[in-house]
Design an enzyme around this catalytic site. Sequence first.
Site, PDB file in Angstrom:
ATOM      1  N   HIS A 248      -4.058   3.140  -6.976  1.00  0.00           N
ATOM      2  CA  HIS A 248      -5.386   2.748  -6.176  1.00  0.00           C
ATOM      3  C   HIS A 248      -6.838   2.803  -6.928  1.00  0.00           C
ATOM      4  O   HIS A 248      -7.706   1.999  -6.544  1.00  0.00           O
ATOM      5  CB  HIS A 248      -5.707   4.127  -5.003  1.00  0.00           C
ATOM      6  CG  HIS A 248      -4.864   3.716  -3.859  1.00  0.00           C
ATOM      7  ND1 HIS A 248      -3.410   3.694  -3.615  1.00  0.00           N
ATOM      8  CD2 HIS A 248      -5.177   2.930  -2.672  1.00  0.00           C
ATOM      9  CE1 HIS A 248      -2.949   3.353  -2.554  1.00  0.00           C
ATOM     10  NE2 HIS A 248      -4.099   2.918  -1.738  1.00  0.00           N
TER      11      HIS A 248
ATOM     12  N   ASP B 104       0.768  -1.155  -0.133  1.00  0.00           N
ATOM     13  CA  ASP B 104      -0.002   0.063  -0.166  1.00  0.00           C
ATOM     14  C   ASP B 104       0.980   1.325  -0.140  1.00  0.00           C
ATOM     15  O   ASP B 104       0.669   2.205  -0.818  1.00  0.00           O
ATOM     16  CB  ASP B 104      -0.865  -0.210   1.232  1.00  0.00           C
ATOM     17  CG  ASP B 104      -2.246   1.069   1.083  1.00  0.00           C
ATOM     18  OD1 ASP B 104      -2.428   1.623   0.121  1.00  0.00           O
ATOM     19  OD2 ASP B 104      -2.408   1.255   2.405  1.00  0.00           O
TER      20      ASP B 104
ATOM     21  N   HIS C 170      -6.727  -0.594  -7.838  1.00  0.00           N
ATOM     22  CA  HIS C 170      -7.170  -1.598  -6.703  1.00  0.00           C
ATOM     23  C   HIS C 170      -8.663  -1.328  -6.492  1.00  0.00           C
ATOM     24  O   HIS C 170      -9.327  -2.502  -6.461  1.00  0.00           O
ATOM     25  CB  HIS C 170      -6.504  -0.840  -5.764  1.00  0.00           C
ATOM     26  CG  HIS C 170      -7.201  -1.309  -4.039  1.00  0.00           C
ATOM     27  ND1 HIS C 170      -8.469  -0.576  -3.860  1.00  0.00           N
ATOM     28  CD2 HIS C 170      -7.038  -2.207  -3.623  1.00  0.00           C
ATOM     29  CE1 HIS C 170      -9.070  -1.294  -2.756  1.00  0.00           C
ATOM     30  NE2 HIS C 170      -8.057  -2.130  -2.421  1.00  0.00           N
TER      31      HIS C 170
ATOM     32  N   HIS D 221      -5.741  -5.445   0.801  1.00  0.00           N
ATOM     33  CA  HIS D 221      -5.695  -4.242   0.187  1.00  0.00           C
ATOM     34  C   HIS D 221      -4.381  -3.749  -0.286  1.00  0.00           C
ATOM     35  O   HIS D 221      -4.298  -3.480  -1.758  1.00  0.00           O
ATOM     36  CB  HIS D 221      -5.993  -3.110   1.215  1.00  0.00           C
ATOM     37  CG  HIS D 221      -5.827  -1.679   0.556  1.00  0.00           C
ATOM     38  ND1 HIS D 221      -6.978  -1.154   0.054  1.00  0.00           N
ATOM     39  CD2 HIS D 221      -4.894  -0.618   0.763  1.00  0.00           C
ATOM     40  CE1 HIS D 221      -6.501   0.369  -0.652  1.00  0.00           C
ATOM     41  NE2 HIS D 221      -5.354   0.331   0.165  1.00  0.00           N
TER      42      HIS D 221
END
Length: 394
Positions: A270, A187, A273, A287
């Site tokens: 992101h 992340d 994601h 995540h």
Amino acid sequence: MSETAGSETAGAPTPVPVRTIISPSRYVQGPGAITRLGEFLAPIGSSPLIVADDIVWGFVGHDVESSLKAAGLPVRKEKFNGIPTAVEIDRLVDVIKETGADVVVAVGGGSTIDAVKASGFLAGIRWVTVPSVASTDAPTSALAVVYTEEGAFEEYRFFPRNPDLVLVDSQLVANAPAAFLAAGVGDALATWLEARATSRSNSNTMAGGLPTLAGTALAQLSWDVLWENALPALDAVRDHLVTPSVEKVIEANTLLSGLGFESGGLAAAHAIHNGLTAAPQAHGLAHGQKVNIGSLTQLILEGAPTSDIRDFIEFTTRVGLPTTLTEIGLSVDDTDVLQLVAREATVPGETIHAMPFEVGAADVVSALKSLERLSRRVRDEAGLAAPELYHAKH
């Protein structure tokens, strides 16, 4: 960039562009820090509500209760039910109102933290985060990611302030499986890649303005700290040890990445994601594991130097992060699913539009499909085996 970062109302005058940085009121980190929670919580509220799932409460409950009692605070605990959905958030709002709490405290992972921030905002009280792992940068931010019951990304919710307190017990983090720390590295590595892209495009950030030098610099610092310390920190955490490298990685994953993404900017990683959350095959991934696929895809979209892409694949493989579609349950033949992922990643308002060039769904599909051969070749040339991946929710 988009509606996600402070859009203007139709017909309203265009706001004057500003640069801004936001942050939690206080950040506390160290081994045994959870035993001092009551001390730091008392100035914030006198009637806290603690929210944690049963697993986390099983190994921190005693310390939390003892700390609150020592500070003269009542102990009220509510169970978190696993996914930060709109329904779960509204349920927690009702509990807050029923108990008369004036501060709500999230003890746990990113899902618990997001649900607590959202419910604290809706209830009109203050909120505190106590992460049990360093797997995301959610603890410091003024936003929450809300998911559907099935675990797909639904929306970002933005709040007018960050948590009043972020308290991280580094021994607690070191006691957790190393895979959680590895996911946090995935992340956090995206933070600099995305902040760099946002700076180049001069797009708005999650803080509601243009990026500051400070936000961008913190994002780069997070990247530098991780490349220097992630591997020795993971070795130490496998033995549940807190070393200087572990402390640095916890801070990079939590504080530096949190400030860096929020005030430095998000971009393609992101957004991809978020697109991957629409693929049922990826629901078991953490995540940061999905974000790592997003980071690699962003590098490919940018046409980054081959040496940079090779280094990223090798390093994140050693960390234990996925770099191929196969490792996230997909294949190059899953065209329909990949097109769905790409459409979700490029919807109006997504952070991918902060890239310094236009990115369409077809571009994302091509970049995702190219991962398989590229990563396998790089790993074969480096003599690296595929990582053993940990599967968890969000």
